[in-house]
Design a protein around this motif. Structure first.
Motif, short mmCIF file in Angstrom:
data_model
loop_
_atom_site.label_atom_id
_atom_site.label_comp_id
_atom_site.label_asym_id
_atom_site.label_seq_id
_atom_site.Cartn_x
_atom_site.Cartn_y
_atom_site.Cartn_z
N UNK A 157 0.87 -1.19 0.00
CA UNK A 157 0.00 0.00 0.00
C UNK A 157 0.90 1.24 0.00
N UNK A 158 1.95 1.19 -0.77
CA UNK A 158 2.96 2.24 -0.83
C UNK A 158 2.32 3.56 -1.31
N UNK A 159 2.37 4.55 -0.46
CA UNK A 159 1.71 5.82 -0.77
C UNK A 159 2.64 7.02 -0.66
N UNK A 160 3.84 6.80 -0.13
CA UNK A 160 4.76 7.91 0.13
C UNK A 160 5.65 8.13 -1.09
N UNK A 161 5.04 8.56 -2.20
CA UNK A 161 5.79 8.72 -3.45
C UNK A 161 5.38 10.01 -4.15
N UNK A 162 6.05 10.29 -5.26
CA UNK A 162 5.85 11.57 -5.95
C UNK A 162 4.98 11.43 -7.20
N UNK A 163 4.38 10.27 -7.38
CA UNK A 163 3.55 10.06 -8.57
C UNK A 163 2.08 10.35 -8.25
N UNK A 164 1.26 10.61 -9.27
CA UNK A 164 -0.16 10.94 -9.03
C UNK A 164 -1.03 9.70 -8.91
N UNK A 165 -0.66 8.76 -8.08
CA UNK A 165 -1.30 7.44 -8.06
C UNK A 165 -2.13 7.14 -6.81
N UNK A 166 -1.79 7.70 -5.67
CA UNK A 166 -2.39 7.22 -4.44
C UNK A 166 -1.68 5.96 -3.97
N UNK A 167 -2.28 5.26 -3.02
CA UNK A 167 -1.65 4.06 -2.46
C UNK A 167 -1.66 2.92 -3.47
N UNK A 168 -0.57 2.17 -3.48
CA UNK A 168 -0.44 1.05 -4.41
C UNK A 168 -1.43 -0.06 -4.09
N UNK A 169 -2.01 -0.65 -5.13
CA UNK A 169 -2.81 -1.86 -4.99
C UNK A 169 -2.54 -2.74 -6.20
N UNK A 170 -1.84 -3.84 -5.96
CA UNK A 170 -1.47 -4.72 -7.07
C UNK A 170 -2.53 -5.79 -7.29
N UNK A 171 -2.93 -5.96 -8.54
CA UNK A 171 -3.76 -7.08 -8.97
C UNK A 171 -3.04 -7.74 -10.13
N UNK A 172 -2.67 -9.00 -9.96
CA UNK A 172 -1.87 -9.71 -10.97
C UNK A 172 -0.62 -8.92 -11.36
N UNK A 173 -0.04 -8.24 -10.38
CA UNK A 173 1.22 -7.53 -10.62
C UNK A 173 1.07 -6.13 -11.17
N UNK A 174 -0.15 -5.69 -11.46
CA UNK A 174 -0.36 -4.35 -12.01
C UNK A 174 -0.93 -3.43 -10.94
N UNK A 175 -0.30 -2.29 -10.73
CA UNK A 175 -0.79 -1.29 -9.80
C UNK A 175 -2.09 -0.68 -10.33
#
Length: 400
Positions: A348-366
């Motif tokens: 749930x990686x959220x501490x980043x500089x991209x416009x994504x929000x927290x990471x959520x992987x499904x089959x390896x894709x955020x």
């Protein structure tokens, strides 16, 4: 994990390192990580930019005290050169596995990533894909493969939907399209998606032209473009070919209503804007882009420019991918590959500089990854869509 803002402050980093003494007073172990890119061959510029992003992230992570849950273990990069060839990339994975890496970050181009992720899967070796956009990379059921950024299907769909919004708002001046793409998995796949999507929005794809990679002369393709006279030109190719194509269009005075790129190699490139400002002016692109409203992104951009480099998508995508890995290592509390894959799956990686929000992987894709729409305006690159990240209003169509 501490915040990246904390990590990116050198003074805070020093304090953090002292706050987490090494296990048993001895030197902490290092975490070996494969950093794999095409730093020679046709894709050398992009590969070197990726490597620089990885090394800057590793420097920041290590200065901040390393992986704290592993007693402050530093990340030790093992550098590999895919030589712009998939088979060379796969061979480098074999070497990295023998060297005992815990994970691999790379390998820029889709065709190379397809080979390196497959090679890494044999050893249950976690592989974070930094840039490669072909959706086949994450559609083969490989448990070791994770992509932080969006794939080309999402980019193509976003680009076409936004083109239709721009065109409709302008009174629908554009009706025809010509697609120019490089021949590998990235360009061919993107072109196929565009050719499928565009007619549904009422656009006629007049012609789709594939070119070799590398190509050193676009005169014949641009002559064909003059004959067809499309309203919109969509390039999908790597930096060198993109730059040469657009410069040839300028030389032959071909001025469509828009050069509208999808993952354009030179479209969202400060390098291209600086070297060829007139050719780059007005180009719209749907591509990987940082959150322009995040001060940490702007600070990183300044650091990169202070090194005499350009803040390209290759650099900040790999930079962020390395932080994604560091976050997973922190939570896994282990260098074990299976534990690391488990941590990435639950990221749930959220501490980043991209416009994504927290990471959520499904089959390896955020699932939260998204491209932004940019345009070259007044010798700079500005975000025009979506509104949450907008820095300037879009200019469409271009004046002839």
């Amino acid at each position: 994990m501490s915040t990246r803002r904390h990590f990116m402050s050198q003074s805070a980093a020093a304090a953090s390192a002292m706050a987490f003494p090494l296990v048993g007073g001895a030197q902490a172990k290092t975490v070996k990580v494969g950093v794999l890119h095409p730093v020679t061959g046709a894709l050398a510029y992009s590969g070197q930019q990726c490597r620089e992003g990885a090394m800057m992230a590793i420097e920041d992570i290590n200065k901040a005290g390393g992986i704290k849950s592993l007693g402050g273990a530093k990340i030790e990069p093992l550098l590999g050169d895919a030589q712009s060839q998939p088979q060379a990339g796969a061979a480098e994975v074999e070497k990295m596995n023998e060297a005992g890496v815990s994970a691999v970050v790379g390998a820029f181009a889709s065709a190379i990533c397809l080979a390196t992720t497959q090679a890494a899967a044999k050893y249950n070796l976690p592989h974070i894909v930094d840039v490669g956009v072909a959706d086949q990379i994450v559609e083969r059921g490989l448990k070791n493969t994770f992509r932080f950024g969006p794939g080309y299907k999402k980019c193509a769909e976003t680009a076409v939907a936004n083109l239709h919004v721009l065109n409709t708002s302008a009174g629908k001046p554009a009706k025809t399209v010509m697609i120019i793409h490089e021949e590998s998995l990235f360009g061919s796949g993107t072109a196929a998606l565009l050719a499928r999507e565009l007619p549904g929005y009422g656009y006629e794809v007049k012609e789709t032209v594939k070119h070799a990679n590398p190509t050193r002369d676009f005169n014949n393709i641009v002559l064909r473009m003059k004959a067809i006279n499309p309203d919109i030109v969509i390039p999908a190719n790597y930096y060198n070919e993109y730059a040469l194509l657009v410069r040839t269009m300028q030389q032959q005075k071909v001025t469509p209503k828009a050069i509208y790129s999808v993952l354009g190699g030179a479209a969202s490139s400060y390098k291209f804007v600086k070297e060829f400002p007139d050719a780059a002016n007005g180009i719209i692109d749907c591509n990987h882009w940082f959150n322009p409203k995040d001060k940490r992104a702007q600070d990183l951009k300044k650091r990169v420019e202070a090194k005499g480099l350009f803040f390209s998508y290759e650099l900040f995508m790999t930079y962020t991918s390395m932080w994604l890995l560091a976050d997973a290592l922190e939570r896994a509390k282990s260098m074990d590959r299976a534990a690391l894959i488990d941590a990435l799956e639950k990221s749930t990686f959220a501490d980043h500089i991209m416009p994504y929000g927290a990471t959520k992987f499904v089959n390896g894709q955020n699932q939260g990854a998204q491209p932004l729409m940019t345009q070259v305006l007044n010798k700079d690159i500005k975000v025009i869509i979506p509104r949450d990240y907008r820095e300037a209003d879009p200019l469409f169509p271009l004046k002839a």
